[in-house]
Design a protein around this motif. Structure first.
Motif, PDB file in Angstrom:
ATOM      1  N   TRP A  14       3.107  -9.869   1.674  1.00 41.85           N
ATOM      2  CA  TRP A  14       3.250  -9.518   0.252  1.00 41.85           C
ATOM      3  C   TRP A  14       1.925  -9.771  -0.482  1.00 41.85           C
ATOM      4  O   TRP A  14       1.447  -8.935  -1.250  1.00 41.85           O
ATOM      5  N   ALA A  45      -5.015   2.532   2.022  1.00 41.81           N
ATOM      6  CA  ALA A  45      -3.607   2.972   2.009  1.00 41.81           C
ATOM      7  C   ALA A  45      -3.023   2.927   3.422  1.00 41.81           C
ATOM      8  O   ALA A  45      -1.854   2.547   3.602  1.00 41.81           O
ATOM      9  N   LYS A  48      -2.204  -0.674   4.212  1.00 35.44           N
ATOM     10  CA  LYS A  48      -0.989  -1.090   3.483  1.00 35.44           C
ATOM     11  C   LYS A  48       0.266  -0.509   4.128  1.00 35.44           C
ATOM     12  O   LYS A  48       1.248  -1.222   4.355  1.00 35.44           O
ATOM     13  N   ALA A  49       0.223   0.801   4.423  1.00 34.40           N
ATOM     14  CA  ALA A  49       1.382   1.447   5.043  1.00 34.40           C
ATOM     15  C   ALA A  49       1.663   0.827   6.419  1.00 34.40           C
ATOM     16  O   ALA A  49       2.821   0.598   6.791  1.00 34.40           O
ATOM     17  N   VAL A  52       3.468  -2.553   6.002  1.00 28.72           N
ATOM     18  CA  VAL A  52       4.893  -2.360   5.680  1.00 28.72           C
ATOM     19  C   VAL A  52       5.662  -1.942   6.936  1.00 28.72           C
ATOM     20  O   VAL A  52       6.714  -2.503   7.259  1.00 28.72           O
ATOM     21  N   MET A  57       9.281  -3.339   8.293  1.00 29.98           N
ATOM     22  CA  MET A  57      10.234  -2.463   8.998  1.00 29.98           C
ATOM     23  C   MET A  57      10.390  -2.905  10.460  1.00 29.98           C
ATOM     24  O   MET A  57      11.012  -2.216  11.254  1.00 29.98           O
ATOM     25  N   PRO A  73       5.320  11.590  12.440  1.00 31.32           N
ATOM     26  CA  PRO A  73       5.126  12.421  11.246  1.00 31.32           C
ATOM     27  C   PRO A  73       3.744  12.251  10.620  1.00 31.32           C
ATOM     28  O   PRO A  73       3.186  13.198  10.069  1.00 31.32           O
TER      29      PRO A  73
ATOM     30  N   ALA B  29       9.865  11.846   6.374  1.00 29.95           N
ATOM     31  CA  ALA B  29       8.410  11.654   6.268  1.00 29.95           C
ATOM     32  C   ALA B  29       7.689  12.989   6.454  1.00 29.95           C
ATOM     33  O   ALA B  29       6.678  13.249   5.797  1.00 29.95           O
ATOM     34  N   ILE B  69       6.499  -3.034  -4.391  1.00 36.30           N
ATOM     35  CA  ILE B  69       6.076  -3.952  -3.319  1.00 36.30           C
ATOM     36  C   ILE B  69       6.929  -5.227  -3.382  1.00 36.30           C
ATOM     37  O   ILE B  69       7.412  -5.711  -2.364  1.00 36.30           O
ATOM     38  N   LEU B 174      15.522  -0.567   6.031  1.00 32.01           N
ATOM     39  CA  LEU B 174      14.566   0.395   6.601  1.00 32.01           C
ATOM     40  C   LEU B 174      14.323   1.539   5.619  1.00 32.01           C
ATOM     41  O   LEU B 174      13.192   1.958   5.399  1.00 32.01           O
ATOM     42  N   HIS B 177      12.223   0.200   2.603  1.00 28.57           N
ATOM     43  CA  HIS B 177      10.801   0.004   2.939  1.00 28.57           C
ATOM     44  C   HIS B 177      10.094   1.351   3.101  1.00 28.57           C
ATOM     45  O   HIS B 177       8.921   1.486   2.755  1.00 28.57           O
ATOM     46  N   PHE B 178      10.818   2.336   3.624  1.00 30.76           N
ATOM     47  CA  PHE B 178      10.245   3.674   3.776  1.00 30.76           C
ATOM     48  C   PHE B 178       9.872   4.243   2.405  1.00 30.76           C
ATOM     49  O   PHE B 178       8.797   4.814   2.219  1.00 30.76           O
ATOM     50  N   ASP B 180       9.087   2.545  -0.195  1.00 30.46           N
ATOM     51  CA  ASP B 180       7.901   1.792  -0.626  1.00 30.46           C
ATOM     52  C   ASP B 180       6.651   2.333   0.075  1.00 30.46           C
ATOM     53  O   ASP B 180       5.618   2.562  -0.557  1.00 30.46           O
ATOM     54  N   LEU B 181       6.764   2.565   1.380  1.00 28.10           N
ATOM     55  CA  LEU B 181       5.629   3.062   2.178  1.00 28.10           C
ATOM     56  C   LEU B 181       5.141   4.427   1.667  1.00 28.10           C
ATOM     57  O   LEU B 181       3.941   4.651   1.506  1.00 28.10           O
ATOM     58  N   ILE B 184       3.209   4.079  -1.552  1.00 28.61           N
ATOM     59  CA  ILE B 184       1.835   3.607  -1.314  1.00 28.61           C
ATOM     60  C   ILE B 184       0.917   4.815  -1.117  1.00 28.61           C
ATOM     61  O   ILE B 184      -0.184   4.885  -1.661  1.00 28.61           O
ATOM     62  N   LEU B 185       1.395   5.802  -0.345  1.00 28.97           N
ATOM     63  CA  LEU B 185       0.591   7.007  -0.077  1.00 28.97           C
ATOM     64  C   LEU B 185       0.478   7.895  -1.322  1.00 28.97           C
ATOM     65  O   LEU B 185      -0.598   8.392  -1.645  1.00 28.97           O
ATOM     66  N   PHE B 187       0.739   6.997  -4.491  1.00 27.55           N
ATOM     67  CA  PHE B 187      -0.106   6.308  -5.484  1.00 27.55           C
ATOM     68  C   PHE B 187      -1.579   6.542  -5.166  1.00 27.55           C
ATOM     69  O   PHE B 187      -2.385   6.809  -6.067  1.00 27.55           O
TER      70      PHE B 187
END
Lengths: 90, 193
Positions: A14, A45, A48-49, A52, A57, A73, B29, B69, B174, B177-178, B180-181, B184-185, B187
């Motif tokens: 975090w 990015a 960060k991804a 996560v 996950m 993907p 995705a 986050i 899951l 969090h997806f 959120d992930l 992130i992209l 943003f």
């Protein structure tokens, strides 16, 4: 991994996500060239991804096939984008 | 999932339900990937495109990013509480995650109202069309996630969900969090670049 250790790891992640987001905003306002800006922001990015995906996950502890499935993907999108960029530069 | 199967599921085991959620997330995705490529292509080939930082409210969106986050952390805490059988903490962390999602949606609604007031609409420009398509599609995911987690929270309060070994909280996590992930992209690609 004990519950306490796992909670500590989640809080570290975090903190890292928080710091990386601040770094992204700082980079965006630094006034660097467009190429450097895109490179740095895509790198930050991706990290960060990745954090996560790997830790929140649980891909870090899952079967490798699930990890490969999860990256599919992103690889396909990056490949598609690369083809479009090459087509455009011809 | 029957009681016997629930009892057998401890830790992060690969069950049909979990793999099913992952397959759904992969297809989702790809949809986001298509939308991001459409945004990038239209931006690259467009003769006039605004500088996002001059049109969009970056500090407000950065706050929203922090909110999402934080809701990811509360979600992962909820999953841990479920695994250790701490029902009280599970309710608290799930409630915090739902509150984080609601906060995100409220800030997004506030952002939209200001942008529309300033003349940026879905049909005002290519930027407007791609911006609203991408961010509202993500917002719809946040809304779905809030509903999904609220149903899980309701199940926990009724004592039907959340026993140690029950993967339903982890699988809902899951999805969260997806969301959120992907933000992130978005943003990075839509707001900062």
């Amino acid at each position: 991994m004990t519950t306490t250790a796992r909670v500590r790891l989640y809080l570290w992640i975090w903190g890292a996500l928080f710091a990386l987001t601040l770094a992204e905003i700082a980079v965006a306002y630094m006034g660097i060239s467009k190429a450097a800006l895109v490179t740095w922001l895509v790198l930050l990015a991706t990290v960060k991804a990745g954090l996560v995906g790997l830790f929140y996950m649980h891909l870090r502890w899952e079967h490798i096939l699930l990890g490969l499935l999860a990256t599919l993907p992103f690889l396909m999108t990056a490949g598609f984008a690369a083809v479009l960029i090459m087509e455009n530069s011809r | 999932m029957n009681a016997e199967a629930v009892a057998e599921n401890t830790g992060h085991e690969l069950t049909t339900a979990k793999v099913g959620m992952w397959i759904f997330l992969v297809t989702d995705a790809l949809t986001f990937g298509g939308l991001l490529i459409a945004y990038a292509s239209l931006r690259a080939w467009s003769t006039s495109w605004p500088v996002p930082a001059e049109v969009l409210n970056i500090p407000l969106t950065a706050f929203n990013t922090f909110l999402l986050i934080c809701s990811s952390v509360t979600m992962v805490m909820a999953v841990t509480a479920c695994e250790t059988g701490d029902r009280q903490k599970l309710v608290r962390w799930l409630g915090a995650t739902v509150a984080g999602g609601c906060g995100f949606l409220a800030v997004q609604a506030y952002e939209y109202s200001h942008l529309i007031h300033d003349g940026l609409t879905l049909s005002s420009s290519l930027f407007g069309a791609t911006f609203y398509t991408l961010t509202s599609f993500h917002g719809a995911h946040v809304f779905s996630g809030v509903l999904y987690l609220s149903i899980i929270l309701g199940g926990v309060l009724l004592g039907r969900i959340g026993k140690p070994g029950d993967q339903r909280v982890e699988i809902a996590g899951l999805f969260w969090h997806f969301v959120d992930l992907i933000w992130i992209l978005i943003f990075t690609f839509v707001y900062l670049i």
